[in-house]
Design an enzyme around this catalytic site. Structure first.
Site, PDB file in Angstrom:
ATOM      1  N   GLY A  41       0.604  -0.730   0.052  1.00  0.00           N
ATOM      2  CA  GLY A  41       0.062   0.652  -0.091  1.00  0.00           C
ATOM      3  C   GLY A  41       0.613   1.191  -0.301  1.00  0.00           C
ATOM      4  O   GLY A  41       2.278   1.079  -0.460  1.00  0.00           O
ATOM      5  N   HIS A  47       3.580   1.835  -8.407  1.00  0.00           N
ATOM      6  CA  HIS A  47       2.688   1.091  -8.241  1.00  0.00           C
ATOM      7  C   HIS A  47       1.157   1.100  -9.677  1.00  0.00           C
ATOM      8  O   HIS A  47       0.974  -0.123 -10.142  1.00  0.00           O
ATOM      9  CB  HIS A  47       1.743   1.609  -6.845  1.00  0.00           C
ATOM     10  CG  HIS A  47       2.356   1.234  -5.825  1.00  0.00           C
ATOM     11  ND1 HIS A  47       3.141   1.833  -4.967  1.00  0.00           N
ATOM     12  CD2 HIS A  47       3.151  -0.211  -5.248  1.00  0.00           C
ATOM     13  CE1 HIS A  47       3.137   1.411  -3.886  1.00  0.00           C
ATOM     14  NE2 HIS A  47       4.089   0.030  -3.844  1.00  0.00           N
ATOM     15  N   GLN A 163      13.755  -9.497  -3.874  1.00  0.00           N
ATOM     16  CA  GLN A 163      12.107  -9.955  -3.972  1.00  0.00           C
ATOM     17  C   GLN A 163      12.223 -10.769  -4.821  1.00  0.00           C
ATOM     18  O   GLN A 163      11.407 -12.043  -5.039  1.00  0.00           O
ATOM     19  CB  GLN A 163      11.882  -9.308  -3.230  1.00  0.00           C
ATOM     20  CG  GLN A 163      10.227  -9.578  -3.677  1.00  0.00           C
ATOM     21  CD  GLN A 163       9.266  -8.007  -2.779  1.00  0.00           C
ATOM     22  OE1 GLN A 163       9.579  -8.550  -2.037  1.00  0.00           O
ATOM     23  NE2 GLN A 163       8.791  -7.304  -3.922  1.00  0.00           N
ATOM     24  N   MET A 194      11.111   5.432  -6.616  1.00  0.00           N
ATOM     25  CA  MET A 194      10.435   5.410  -5.975  1.00  0.00           C
ATOM     26  C   MET A 194      10.091   4.801  -4.815  1.00  0.00           C
ATOM     27  O   MET A 194      10.391   3.662  -5.000  1.00  0.00           O
ATOM     28  CB  MET A 194       9.058   5.756  -6.924  1.00  0.00           C
ATOM     29  CG  MET A 194       9.340   6.785  -8.173  1.00  0.00           C
ATOM     30  SD  MET A 194       7.330   6.736  -8.900  1.00  0.00           S
ATOM     31  CE  MET A 194       7.996   8.292  -9.975  1.00  0.00           C
ATOM     32  N   ARG A 197       8.667   4.080   1.175  1.00  0.00           N
ATOM     33  CA  ARG A 197       9.544   4.948   2.358  1.00  0.00           C
ATOM     34  C   ARG A 197       9.988   6.271   2.428  1.00  0.00           C
ATOM     35  O   ARG A 197      10.347   6.752   2.926  1.00  0.00           O
ATOM     36  CB  ARG A 197      10.470   4.432   2.931  1.00  0.00           C
ATOM     37  CG  ARG A 197       9.785   2.944   3.255  1.00  0.00           C
ATOM     38  CD  ARG A 197      11.055   1.736   4.206  1.00  0.00           C
ATOM     39  NE  ARG A 197      10.530   0.506   4.565  1.00  0.00           N
ATOM     40  CZ  ARG A 197      10.064  -0.083   4.768  1.00  0.00           C
ATOM     41  NH1 ARG A 197      10.927  -1.080   3.082  1.00  0.00           N
ATOM     42  NH2 ARG A 197       9.607  -1.563   5.241  1.00  0.00           N
TER      43      ARG A 197
HETATM   44  O1  PAF Z   1       6.889  -5.172  -2.597  1.00  0.00           O
HETATM   45  C1  PAF Z   1       6.727  -5.367  -1.752  1.00  0.00           C
HETATM   46  O2  PAF Z   1       5.583  -4.540  -1.537  1.00  0.00           O
HETATM   47  C2  PAF Z   1       6.006  -6.611  -0.668  1.00  0.00           C
HETATM   48  O3  PAF Z   1       7.557  -7.188   0.202  1.00  0.00           O
HETATM   49  C3  PAF Z   1       5.175  -7.501  -1.063  1.00  0.00           C
HETATM   50  C4  PAF Z   1       5.549  -8.152  -2.412  1.00  0.00           C
HETATM   51  C5  PAF Z   1       3.718  -6.891  -1.208  1.00  0.00           C
HETATM   52  C6  PAF Z   1       4.696  -8.896  -0.344  1.00  0.00           C
HETATM   53  O4  PAF Z   1       4.287  -8.296   1.165  1.00  0.00           O
END
Ligand code: PAF
Length: 295
Positions: A41, A47, A163, A194, A197
């Protein structure tokens, strides 16, 4: 667009949307595709662009908003992580999402989970070393979300390159029928990657944080010389540049093969080479990276 808070309601809504698409296509054989973008969020333009891409590539688009406690360490920012579900819901709708899934912590973890998805080796370095347990939390929640949403494609930003490597690894290892779509990092006009945080930064920290993008662009140009620089020398040059910002405190600067996260002996090694950094400005830890592609 519908906002849903329970797993049962989200599952039912996605199934109903699929049935409606099949009816509209007048074919039971037609399999509508689901694109999924999981988020913590507090959305920014990065996003939004991923949701827009999911919209272009799928029949049904689901966005989740969940600040996942499992991926935050004891002294990290879970409590103060910025949240604005109302604004996020509006942005997701404008970007073309069909469903926004906003579960509570109790909905996702009705009891302490005894099952953890834990990817080995590639999580021992970079953010995995600085944030023990972080990637177990990410992999576990993303696996749960995949099982709830059942997406065909899932979209992730490459600012979190490690990730992405972790998610691609467990998806392949567990034979999950979802295609991971890595998407480019979105940057502010002055080059800062971007991140939700970024709102933590005060004016001085925000000004100095542009040093991260500068250091990565410097690294790209220095590593382009085939005669040139070794990974160790390049790392030194990146650190020197970051240290020109008085408020920057380096957590790590690392150069690794991607996605294996193994050491690289030369910047001319074939395959992909990840140059990744994590740097603190005050209490705010920022990450960024660039990926070199070698023939
Ligand atoms: O990158 C993120 O925003 C988070 O680590 C994710 C992939 C939504 C998992 O909580």
């Amino acid at each position: 667009m519908q906002a849903l808070t329970t797993i049962a309601a989200l599952r039912e809504a996605v199934q109903a949307a699929k049935r409606a698409k099949r009816r509209a296509a007048a074919s039971d054989a037609y399999e509508p595709t689901v694109g999924f973008m999981p988020t913590l969020g507090y959305m920014h333009a990065g996003h939004v662009s991923l949701i827009e891409r999911a919209r272009q590539e799928n029949d049904i688009v689901v966005v989740s908003i969940f600040v996942n406690p499992l991926q935050f360490g004891a002294n990290e920012d879970f409590d103060k992580y910025p949240r604005d579900n109302e604004r996020d819901t509006r942005l997701a709708k404008e970007a073309g999402a069909d469903f926004v899934f906003i579960p509570s912590v109790d909905e996702m973890y009705p009891a302490p989970t005894k099952t953890i998805v834990s990817v080995q080796d590639i999580t021992d370095v970079l953010c995995g070393a600085s944030r023990p347990g972080h990637f177990d939390g990410v992999a576990t929640v993303v696996a749960k979300l995949f099982n709830i949403v059942l997406p065909d494609k899932a979209y992730f930003g490459m600012k979190d390159a490690q990730q992405v490597a972790v998610i691609e690894q467990f998806t392949a290892d567990l034979n999950l029928p979802v295609t991971i779509v890595p998407c480019p990092t979105f940057r502010e006009p002055d080059g800062l990657a971007m991140s939700s945080r970024n709102v933590y930064l005060n004016a001085d920290e925000r000004r100095q944080a542009t040093v991260l993008n500068e250091a990565l662009r410097l690294a790209e140009s220095l590593s382009a010389d085939p005669e040139g620089i070794t990974p160790g020398q390049l790392r030194e040059r990146i650190m020197e540049h970051i240290q020109t910002a008085p408020l920057a405190v380096i957590d790590y600067v690392e150069i690794k093969a991607y996605p294996s996260m193994e050491e690289v002996s030369s910047l001319q090694d074939s395959g992909r080479i990840l140059i990744a950094l994590a740097v603190k400005f005050g209490k705010t830890r920022l990450i960024d990276n660039t990926l070199l592609h070698r023939g």
